[in-house]
Design an enzyme around this catalytic site. Structure first.
Site, PDB file in Angstrom:
ATOM      1  N   SER A  15      -6.266  -0.401  24.826  1.00 32.75           N
ATOM      2  CA  SER A  15      -5.227  -0.035  23.864  1.00 32.75           C
ATOM      3  C   SER A  15      -5.474  -0.625  22.481  1.00 32.75           C
ATOM      4  O   SER A  15      -5.046  -0.061  21.474  1.00 32.75           O
ATOM      5  CB  SER A  15      -3.851  -0.483  24.370  1.00 32.75           C
ATOM      6  OG  SER A  15      -3.832  -1.885  24.585  1.00 32.75           O
ATOM      7  N   ASP A 163       6.869  -4.537  21.143  1.00 32.13           N
ATOM      8  CA  ASP A 163       6.574  -5.058  22.483  1.00 32.13           C
ATOM      9  C   ASP A 163       6.100  -6.513  22.430  1.00 32.13           C
ATOM     10  O   ASP A 163       5.935  -7.157  23.464  1.00 32.13           O
ATOM     11  CB  ASP A 163       5.554  -4.178  23.214  1.00 32.13           C
ATOM     12  CG  ASP A 163       4.161  -4.166  22.581  1.00 32.13           C
ATOM     13  OD1 ASP A 163       3.908  -4.932  21.630  1.00 32.13           O
ATOM     14  OD2 ASP A 163       3.326  -3.370  23.045  1.00 32.13           O
ATOM     15  N   HIS A 166       1.094  -5.804  21.203  1.00 28.81           N
ATOM     16  CA  HIS A 166       0.094  -4.991  20.509  1.00 28.81           C
ATOM     17  C   HIS A 166       0.182  -5.167  18.988  1.00 28.81           C
ATOM     18  O   HIS A 166       1.280  -5.307  18.450  1.00 28.81           O
ATOM     19  CB  HIS A 166       0.268  -3.507  20.868  1.00 28.81           C
ATOM     20  CG  HIS A 166      -0.108  -3.199  22.270  1.00 28.81           C
ATOM     21  ND1 HIS A 166       0.797  -3.217  23.302  1.00 28.81           N
ATOM     22  CD2 HIS A 166      -1.314  -2.884  22.820  1.00 28.81           C
ATOM     23  CE1 HIS A 166       0.178  -2.919  24.432  1.00 28.81           C
ATOM     24  NE2 HIS A 166      -1.104  -2.723  24.161  1.00 28.81           N
TER      25      HIS A 166
END
Length: 195
Positions: A15, A163, A166
Protein backbone atom coordinates in the site's frame (compact mmCIF):
# COMPACT_ATOMS: atom_id res chain seq x y z
CA UNK A 1 27.03 4.45 -20.62
CA UNK A 2 24.76 7.30 -19.39
CA UNK A 3 21.44 6.80 -17.66
CA UNK A 4 18.82 6.18 -20.37
CA UNK A 5 17.00 9.37 -21.36
CA UNK A 6 13.73 7.54 -20.79
CA UNK A 7 14.38 5.42 -17.68
CA UNK A 8 11.63 2.94 -16.91
CA UNK A 9 11.25 2.01 -13.25
CA UNK A 10 8.99 -0.64 -11.78
CA UNK A 11 7.75 0.19 -8.27
CA UNK A 12 6.83 -3.18 -6.77
CA UNK A 13 5.33 -3.09 -3.30
CA UNK A 14 2.36 -2.84 -0.97
CA UNK A 15 0.00 0.00 0.00
CA UNK A 16 2.93 2.37 0.56
CA UNK A 17 3.76 1.99 -3.12
CA UNK A 18 0.17 1.71 -4.34
CA UNK A 19 -0.85 4.97 -2.69
CA UNK A 20 -3.54 3.70 -0.34
CA UNK A 21 -6.19 6.36 0.30
CA UNK A 22 -4.64 8.86 -2.11
CA UNK A 23 -5.51 10.04 -5.61
CA UNK A 24 -3.26 8.46 -8.25
CA UNK A 25 -1.14 11.60 -8.83
CA UNK A 26 -0.29 11.68 -5.11
CA UNK A 27 1.05 8.10 -5.02
CA UNK A 28 4.74 7.39 -4.50
CA UNK A 29 5.31 6.19 -8.10
CA UNK A 30 3.63 9.30 -9.56
CA UNK A 31 5.55 11.64 -7.26
CA UNK A 32 8.85 9.90 -8.02
CA UNK A 33 8.11 10.01 -11.75
CA UNK A 34 7.46 13.77 -11.59
CA UNK A 35 10.77 14.32 -9.82
CA UNK A 36 12.71 12.12 -12.25
CA UNK A 37 11.22 13.95 -15.23
CA UNK A 38 13.02 17.12 -14.18
CA UNK A 39 16.25 15.46 -15.34
CA UNK A 40 14.82 12.78 -17.64
CA UNK A 41 11.64 14.08 -19.35
CA UNK A 42 10.74 10.63 -20.65
CA UNK A 43 11.02 8.83 -17.29
CA UNK A 44 8.26 6.40 -16.35
CA UNK A 45 7.56 4.83 -12.96
CA UNK A 46 5.03 2.01 -13.14
CA UNK A 47 2.89 1.54 -10.05
CA UNK A 48 2.97 -2.18 -9.27
CA UNK A 49 1.87 -1.77 -5.67
CA UNK A 50 -0.98 -3.79 -4.15
CA UNK A 51 -2.49 -2.64 -0.87
CA UNK A 52 -2.26 -5.26 1.83
CA UNK A 53 0.40 -7.26 0.02
CA UNK A 54 2.82 -9.34 2.04
CA UNK A 55 6.13 -10.64 0.74
CA UNK A 56 4.36 -13.94 0.04
CA UNK A 57 1.67 -12.19 -2.00
CA UNK A 58 4.32 -10.24 -3.88
CA UNK A 59 6.26 -13.39 -4.66
CA UNK A 60 3.10 -15.11 -5.88
CA UNK A 61 2.13 -12.33 -8.29
CA UNK A 62 5.63 -11.49 -9.53
CA UNK A 63 5.87 -14.05 -12.40
CA UNK A 64 2.60 -12.81 -13.91
CA UNK A 65 3.74 -9.20 -13.56
CA UNK A 66 7.10 -9.91 -15.19
CA UNK A 67 5.42 -11.74 -18.07
CA UNK A 68 3.13 -8.76 -18.68
CA UNK A 69 5.91 -6.16 -19.03
CA UNK A 70 6.26 -4.67 -22.51
CA UNK A 71 9.77 -3.42 -21.76
CA UNK A 72 12.50 -4.48 -19.38
CA UNK A 73 12.73 -2.01 -16.49
CA UNK A 74 15.98 -0.17 -15.95
CA UNK A 75 15.33 -0.58 -12.21
CA UNK A 76 12.83 -2.29 -9.93
CA UNK A 77 12.14 -0.79 -6.51
CA UNK A 78 11.17 -3.58 -4.09
CA UNK A 79 9.14 -2.24 -1.15
CA UNK A 80 7.66 -5.10 0.86
CA UNK A 81 7.75 -6.44 4.41
CA UNK A 82 5.73 -3.99 6.50
CA UNK A 83 2.56 -6.10 6.27
CA UNK A 84 4.52 -9.20 7.25
CA UNK A 85 5.55 -7.41 10.43
CA UNK A 86 2.02 -6.17 11.16
CA UNK A 87 0.57 -9.66 10.65
CA UNK A 88 3.19 -11.41 12.72
CA UNK A 89 4.61 -13.45 9.87
CA UNK A 90 7.80 -15.22 10.87
CA UNK A 91 10.85 -13.17 9.83
CA UNK A 92 12.43 -16.28 8.29
CA UNK A 93 9.50 -16.49 5.87
CA UNK A 94 9.75 -12.80 5.08
CA UNK A 95 13.47 -13.17 4.41
CA UNK A 96 12.94 -16.22 2.19
CA UNK A 97 10.22 -14.48 0.18
CA UNK A 98 12.27 -11.33 -0.34
CA UNK A 99 15.25 -13.49 -1.28
CA UNK A 100 13.16 -15.25 -3.94
CA UNK A 101 11.76 -11.94 -5.24
CA UNK A 102 15.24 -10.46 -5.65
CA UNK A 103 16.39 -13.71 -7.25
CA UNK A 104 13.60 -13.56 -9.85
CA UNK A 105 14.40 -9.97 -10.77
CA UNK A 106 18.07 -10.93 -11.03
CA UNK A 107 17.30 -13.88 -13.30
CA UNK A 108 15.49 -11.45 -15.61
CA UNK A 109 18.46 -9.09 -15.60
CA UNK A 110 16.48 -6.34 -13.84
CA UNK A 111 18.55 -4.36 -11.30
CA UNK A 112 16.82 -3.74 -7.99
CA UNK A 113 16.73 -1.14 -5.24
CA UNK A 114 15.54 -2.58 -1.94
CA UNK A 115 13.44 -0.19 0.16
CA UNK A 116 13.97 -0.74 3.87
CA UNK A 117 11.64 0.37 6.63
CA UNK A 118 12.00 1.49 10.21
CA UNK A 119 9.92 -0.53 12.64
CA UNK A 120 7.31 1.78 14.23
CA UNK A 121 7.84 2.53 17.92
CA UNK A 122 4.72 0.66 18.99
CA UNK A 123 6.16 -2.48 17.39
CA UNK A 124 9.68 -2.07 18.81
CA UNK A 125 9.63 -5.43 20.68
CA UNK A 126 9.43 -7.16 17.29
CA UNK A 127 12.17 -5.09 15.66
CA UNK A 128 15.08 -7.26 16.75
CA UNK A 129 13.72 -10.16 14.71
CA UNK A 130 14.16 -8.04 11.57
CA UNK A 131 17.60 -6.65 12.43
CA UNK A 132 20.02 -7.04 9.57
CA UNK A 133 17.52 -8.70 7.23
CA UNK A 134 17.51 -6.07 4.49
CA UNK A 135 21.24 -5.46 4.77
CA UNK A 136 21.99 -9.17 4.37
CA UNK A 137 19.65 -9.54 1.40
CA UNK A 138 21.08 -6.47 -0.31
CA UNK A 139 24.61 -7.82 0.16
CA UNK A 140 23.68 -11.28 -1.12
CA UNK A 141 22.03 -9.94 -4.27
CA UNK A 142 24.47 -7.04 -4.71
CA UNK A 143 21.60 -4.61 -4.78
CA UNK A 144 21.32 -1.08 -3.47
CA UNK A 145 19.07 -0.34 -0.52
CA UNK A 146 17.58 2.81 0.93
CA UNK A 147 15.12 3.67 3.70
CA UNK A 148 11.62 4.20 2.37
CA UNK A 149 10.69 6.71 5.09
CA UNK A 150 12.98 9.67 5.74
CA UNK A 151 13.55 10.53 9.42
CA UNK A 152 10.58 12.06 11.17
CA UNK A 153 7.92 11.00 8.66
CA UNK A 154 6.82 7.57 9.86
CA UNK A 155 3.92 7.95 12.28
CA UNK A 156 4.12 11.75 12.48
CA UNK A 157 0.55 12.89 13.33
CA UNK A 158 0.56 15.58 10.61
CA UNK A 159 1.81 13.19 7.94
CA UNK A 160 -0.63 10.28 8.12
CA UNK A 161 -4.12 9.57 6.88
CA UNK A 162 -6.98 9.29 9.41
CA UNK A 163 -6.08 5.60 9.90
CA UNK A 164 -2.94 6.82 11.70
CA UNK A 165 -0.75 4.47 9.66
CA UNK A 166 -0.58 5.32 5.96
CA UNK A 167 1.26 8.43 4.74
CA UNK A 168 -0.77 11.36 3.46
CA UNK A 169 -0.01 13.24 0.23
CA UNK A 170 2.47 15.62 1.87
CA UNK A 171 4.31 12.70 3.48
CA UNK A 172 4.56 10.97 0.10
CA UNK A 173 6.11 14.13 -1.36
CA UNK A 174 8.76 13.98 1.37
CA UNK A 175 9.28 10.25 0.85
CA UNK A 176 9.72 10.60 -2.93
CA UNK A 177 12.13 13.52 -2.57
CA UNK A 178 14.24 11.65 -0.01
CA UNK A 179 14.21 8.44 -2.08
CA UNK A 180 15.13 10.14 -5.38
CA UNK A 181 18.92 10.24 -4.79
CA UNK A 182 18.99 6.48 -4.20
CA UNK A 183 17.06 5.89 -7.42
CA UNK A 184 19.38 8.18 -9.38
CA UNK A 185 22.46 6.53 -7.87
CA UNK A 186 21.12 3.07 -8.70
CA UNK A 187 20.39 4.08 -12.30
CA UNK A 188 23.88 5.60 -12.63
CA UNK A 189 25.52 2.52 -11.13
CA UNK A 190 23.57 0.17 -13.39
CA UNK A 191 24.47 2.23 -16.46
CA UNK A 192 28.15 2.22 -15.48
CA UNK A 193 28.12 -1.56 -14.97
CA UNK A 194 26.45 -2.06 -18.35
CA UNK A 195 29.09 0.07 -20.14
Amino acid sequence: MPVPSTPYILAFGDSLTAGYGLPRPASFPSQLEALLRRQHPGATVQNAGVSGDTTEGGLRRLPRLLASLKRKPDLAIVELGANDLLRGIAPDRTRANLDAILEQFGQCGIPTLLATFEVPRFLTPLAARYDGMYEALAAKHRTARAPFFPPGVLGHPDLVLPDGLHPNAHAVELIAAAFLPAVTAALNRNSAEAA
